[in-house]
Design a protein around this motif. Sequence first.
Motif, PDB file in Angstrom:
ATOM      1  N   HIS A  98      -5.987  -2.949  -3.160  1.00 29.34           N
ATOM      2  CA  HIS A  98      -6.086  -2.806  -4.612  1.00 29.34           C
ATOM      3  C   HIS A  98      -5.565  -4.052  -5.314  1.00 29.34           C
ATOM      4  N   ALA A  99      -4.398  -4.529  -4.873  1.00 27.86           N
ATOM      5  CA  ALA A  99      -3.770  -5.686  -5.519  1.00 27.86           C
ATOM      6  C   ALA A  99      -4.641  -6.937  -5.401  1.00 27.86           C
ATOM      7  N   ALA A 100      -5.449  -6.990  -4.338  1.00 22.49           N
ATOM      8  CA  ALA A 100      -6.329  -8.141  -4.135  1.00 22.49           C
ATOM      9  C   ALA A 100      -7.616  -8.049  -4.941  1.00 22.49           C
ATOM     10  N   GLY A 101      -7.783  -6.956  -5.695  1.00 17.77           N
ATOM     11  CA  GLY A 101      -8.989  -6.791  -6.496  1.00 17.77           C
ATOM     12  C   GLY A 101     -10.165  -6.220  -5.740  1.00 17.77           C
ATOM     13  N   LEU A 102      -9.908  -5.636  -4.560  1.00 19.87           N
ATOM     14  CA  LEU A 102     -10.958  -5.012  -3.769  1.00 19.87           C
ATOM     15  C   LEU A 102     -10.947  -3.509  -4.023  1.00 19.87           C
TER      16      LEU A 102
END
Length: 398
Positions: free
Chosen positions: A54-58
């Motif tokens: 989530h934090a990586a934008g995935l």
Amino acid sequence: MATLANQRPPRLLFLITVDWFFTSHFLARALAARRAGYEVLVMTHLEGERARLHAAGLVPIHWQVRRRGLNPLTELRSLWQLVRVYRRQRPDLVHQIALKPIVYGTLAARFAGVRHLVNAPVGMGFVFTSTSPLARTLRPLLGLALRLLLNPAGSRVVFENADDRALALAAGMVREPAAVLIRGAGVDVHHIRPVAEPPGIPRVVLVARMLWDKGVGEFVAAARILQERGVRARCLLIGGLDPDNRACIEPTRLKAWQAEGIIDWLGHREDVAELIAGSHIVALPSYREGLPKALLEGLAAGRSIVTTDVPGCREAVIAGETGLLVPARDPKALADALACLLENPQLRQRFGAAGRRLAEQAFATEQVEQTTLALYDALLGARAPGGAQGGSYTQGSS
């Protein structure tokens, strides 16, 4: 970057059974795709990596699947879940990693109308490395499934080493124009830098999951031989257990080896790069690999390598220049090679310097990312960076 007819960003979905392997080996490529404008989804059995994704934008999607599952009803549920997700998400491209995702994902793609697939067999897995009765039983069945499903129309097949590519071509599993060579996950040569060997008793490290087919048993036997010969060395096992893998070593066995004073087992560690920097030799006597990340990290750190002359491992080493190759399942040959380097620091350092150059020239992460993005763009019909279109992509050379 590919541009679709409706002008929305192309949707890329990664399919893999376990989340930790994705973050270890494929996260950099997923982030490169996102930077290039792709919407990136990751379908996997989510355990501890959901927040990181989530934090990586995935976009993480939980997949109810087990790597070693063989129950027909459970496996059908896993397959049906894929069909539903593929239909709902309508990915423009799916990158399917390892054998079960390839077989199940390709079937699901047919039912859901997904046209473009990248299938990545990676290290070929338990069925192709084990000599157990179960593996021998499953091998012909899986071989048939791969001949039918590995390379459907609209797909490319990514191999991590030249041996696996040649084997698949000879077996009729893949068409030559669709057989792509992208050599492993790459290594961040900017983050991992060569440092001088530390003083004191030389350290030999094996970085891997604690599996029999990683050659852990042979490593311990070689350490015992070195001890009996009076060769000074500290032999370290770095890696956690993988109980969902049929080749997993029992923790009681690992603790017994440690109590015997043969090896030190450090378990799973997040500071692998630092541990490699504090070593003198990186060893991996595996039975078969895709292209082991630990060896690439050893090269980048300027450490000499001892590994087996098998697919995947030999891809990471130029024998006699960056390290030594030994036969698989041969503790004495492994001990001999380790002793040669343990007793010759000048040779170790020469191998290490050459290995660093090899890492920079052939295995840098940027090369893996660029080649992978070119492949994605070509499959979606756009002209890839650097003018490449379709066909076979080869990164680096042995």
